[in-house]
Motif scaffolding. Structure first.
Motif, PDB file in Angstrom:
ATOM      1  N   LYS A  36       0.821  -1.211   0.000  1.00 48.75           N
ATOM      2  CA  LYS A  36       0.000   0.000   0.000  1.00 48.75           C
ATOM      3  C   LYS A  36       0.853   1.259   0.000  1.00 48.75           C
ATOM      4  O   LYS A  36       0.341   2.356  -0.131  1.00 48.75           O
ATOM      5  N   GLY A  37       2.166   1.095   0.161  1.00 48.69           N
ATOM      6  CA  GLY A  37       3.078   2.231   0.067  1.00 48.69           C
ATOM      7  C   GLY A  37       3.461   2.829   1.403  1.00 48.69           C
ATOM      8  O   GLY A  37       3.270   2.228   2.461  1.00 48.69           O
ATOM      9  N   LYS A  38       4.005   4.034   1.303  1.00 46.45           N
ATOM     10  CA  LYS A  38       4.483   4.753   2.489  1.00 46.45           C
ATOM     11  C   LYS A  38       3.343   4.903   3.490  1.00 46.45           C
ATOM     12  O   LYS A  38       2.208   5.170   3.119  1.00 46.45           O
ATOM     13  N   GLY A  39       3.657   4.720   4.741  1.00 49.89           N
ATOM     14  CA  GLY A  39       2.655   4.827   5.793  1.00 49.89           C
ATOM     15  C   GLY A  39       1.987   3.506   6.137  1.00 49.89           C
ATOM     16  O   GLY A  39       0.962   3.488   6.814  1.00 49.89           O
ATOM     17  N   TYR A  40       2.587   2.398   5.683  1.00 50.71           N
ATOM     18  CA  TYR A  40       1.959   1.093   5.942  1.00 50.71           C
ATOM     19  C   TYR A  40       1.867   0.798   7.437  1.00 50.71           C
ATOM     20  O   TYR A  40       0.931   0.127   7.876  1.00 50.71           O
ATOM     21  N   GLN A  41       2.795   1.323   8.237  1.00 54.28           N
ATOM     22  CA  GLN A  41       2.730   1.072   9.677  1.00 54.28           C
ATOM     23  C   GLN A  41       1.512   1.771  10.288  1.00 54.28           C
ATOM     24  O   GLN A  41       0.838   1.218  11.149  1.00 54.28           O
ATOM     25  N   SER A  42       1.218   2.975   9.812  1.00 51.57           N
ATOM     26  CA  SER A  42       0.014   3.673  10.270  1.00 51.57           C
ATOM     27  C   SER A  42      -1.236   2.938   9.822  1.00 51.57           C
ATOM     28  O   SER A  42      -2.241   2.901  10.538  1.00 51.57           O
ATOM     29  N   LEU A  43      -1.182   2.338   8.644  1.00 51.67           N
ATOM     30  CA  LEU A  43      -2.312   1.560   8.144  1.00 51.67           C
ATOM     31  C   LEU A  43      -2.547   0.331   9.021  1.00 51.67           C
ATOM     32  O   LEU A  43      -3.695  -0.001   9.328  1.00 51.67           O
ATOM     33  N   ILE A  44      -1.480  -0.320   9.438  1.00 48.39           N
ATOM     34  CA  ILE A  44      -1.603  -1.458  10.362  1.00 48.39           C
ATOM     35  C   ILE A  44      -2.249  -0.986  11.666  1.00 48.39           C
ATOM     36  O   ILE A  44      -3.170  -1.626  12.191  1.00 48.39           O
ATOM     37  N   ASN A  45      -1.803   0.151  12.180  1.00 48.90           N
ATOM     38  CA  ASN A  45      -2.365   0.694  13.417  1.00 48.90           C
ATOM     39  C   ASN A  45      -3.851   0.995  13.248  1.00 48.90           C
ATOM     40  O   ASN A  45      -4.670   0.669  14.117  1.00 48.90           O
ATOM     41  N   SER A  46      -4.226   1.590  12.109  1.00 54.80           N
ATOM     42  CA  SER A  46      -5.635   1.897  11.845  1.00 54.80           C
ATOM     43  C   SER A  46      -6.473   0.624  11.770  1.00 54.80           C
ATOM     44  O   SER A  46      -7.604   0.591  12.272  1.00 54.80           O
ATOM     45  N   ALA A  47      -5.938  -0.405  11.137  1.00 52.97           N
ATOM     46  CA  ALA A  47      -6.655  -1.679  11.035  1.00 52.97           C
ATOM     47  C   ALA A  47      -6.874  -2.278  12.427  1.00 52.97           C
ATOM     48  O   ALA A  47      -7.961  -2.798  12.724  1.00 52.97           O
ATOM     49  N   LEU A  48      -5.870  -2.197  13.275  1.00 53.30           N
ATOM     50  CA  LEU A  48      -6.009  -2.721  14.631  1.00 53.30           C
ATOM     51  C   LEU A  48      -7.010  -1.903  15.440  1.00 53.30           C
ATOM     52  O   LEU A  48      -7.826  -2.463  16.183  1.00 53.30           O
ATOM     53  N   CYS A  49      -6.988  -0.585  15.289  1.00 54.65           N
ATOM     54  CA  CYS A  49      -7.955   0.274  15.981  1.00 54.65           C
ATOM     55  C   CYS A  49      -9.376  -0.050  15.536  1.00 54.65           C
ATOM     56  O   CYS A  49     -10.293  -0.134  16.363  1.00 54.65           O
ATOM     57  N   SER A  50      -9.559  -0.238  14.241  1.00 52.50           N
ATOM     58  CA  SER A  50     -10.877  -0.574  13.710  1.00 52.50           C
ATOM     59  C   SER A  50     -11.359  -1.911  14.271  1.00 52.50           C
ATOM     60  O   SER A  50     -12.525  -2.065  14.636  1.00 52.50           O
ATOM     61  N   TYR A  51     -10.466  -2.881  14.336  1.00 52.70           N
ATOM     62  CA  TYR A  51     -10.812  -4.189  14.896  1.00 52.70           C
ATOM     63  C   TYR A  51     -11.296  -4.036  16.341  1.00 52.70           C
ATOM     64  O   TYR A  51     -12.323  -4.607  16.733  1.00 52.70           O
ATOM     65  N   ILE A  52     -10.580  -3.247  17.123  1.00 58.09           N
ATOM     66  CA  ILE A  52     -10.941  -3.041  18.535  1.00 58.09           C
ATOM     67  C   ILE A  52     -12.305  -2.373  18.646  1.00 58.09           C
ATOM     68  O   ILE A  52     -13.145  -2.776  19.439  1.00 58.09           O
ATOM     69  N   GLU A  53     -12.539  -1.339  17.820  1.00 60.51           N
ATOM     70  CA  GLU A  53     -13.819  -0.625  17.864  1.00 60.51           C
ATOM     71  C   GLU A  53     -14.988  -1.551  17.538  1.00 60.51           C
ATOM     72  O   GLU A  53     -16.039  -1.469  18.149  1.00 60.51           O
ATOM     73  N   HIS A  54     -14.795  -2.450  16.576  1.00 58.19           N
ATOM     74  CA  HIS A  54     -15.880  -3.337  16.149  1.00 58.19           C
ATOM     75  C   HIS A  54     -16.003  -4.584  17.014  1.00 58.19           C
ATOM     76  O   HIS A  54     -16.965  -5.340  16.876  1.00 58.19           O
ATOM     77  N   ASN A  55     -15.036  -4.827  17.879  1.00 56.66           N
ATOM     78  CA  ASN A  55     -15.055  -6.026  18.715  1.00 56.66           C
ATOM     79  C   ASN A  55     -14.850  -5.679  20.181  1.00 56.66           C
ATOM     80  O   ASN A  55     -14.298  -6.475  20.940  1.00 56.66           O
ATOM     81  N   SER A  56     -15.310  -4.513  20.577  1.00 60.44           N
ATOM     82  CA  SER A  56     -15.072  -4.054  21.948  1.00 60.44           C
ATOM     83  C   SER A  56     -15.798  -4.884  22.990  1.00 60.44           C
ATOM     84  O   SER A  56     -15.476  -4.826  24.157  1.00 60.44           O
ATOM     85  N   SER A  57     -16.752  -5.686  22.555  1.00 57.73           N
ATOM     86  CA  SER A  57     -17.490  -6.514  23.517  1.00 57.73           C
ATOM     87  C   SER A  57     -16.769  -7.834  23.812  1.00 57.73           C
ATOM     88  O   SER A  57     -17.220  -8.596  24.650  1.00 57.73           O
ATOM     89  N   LEU A  58     -15.651  -8.088  23.145  1.00 58.70           N
ATOM     90  CA  LEU A  58     -14.929  -9.348  23.378  1.00 58.70           C
ATOM     91  C   LEU A  58     -14.222  -9.334  24.697  1.00 58.70           C
ATOM     92  O   LEU A  58     -13.779  -8.411  25.218  1.00 58.70           O
TER      93      LEU A  58
END
Length: 58
Positions: A36-58
């Motif tokens: 995905k190019g420059k900033g892939y580490q931020s993209l990984i962080n965003s993906a993890l944040c999104s996962y947490i937001e959608h699975n906060s009841s776990l």
């Protein structure tokens, strides 16, 4: 995941400080994010944040 603030009619987000860490990822996962190019580490962080937001009841 930042906190949303509003000051003088302007909304903005403050993101918490990040911390350098070491994680192990499957090579194909890392390759995909890197493709995905420059900033892939931020993209990984965003993906993890999104996962947490959608699975906060776990």
């Amino acid at each position: 995941m930042g906190k949303k603030f509003k000051q003088k009619g302007v909304s903005f987000f403050l993101t918490p400080l990040s911390e350098a860490t070491l994680i192990q990822l499957d090579q194909d996962i890392l390759d995909w994010f890197k493709s995905k190019g420059k900033g892939y580490q931020s993209l990984i962080n965003s993906a993890l944040c999104s996962y947490i937001e959608h699975n906060s009841s776990l």
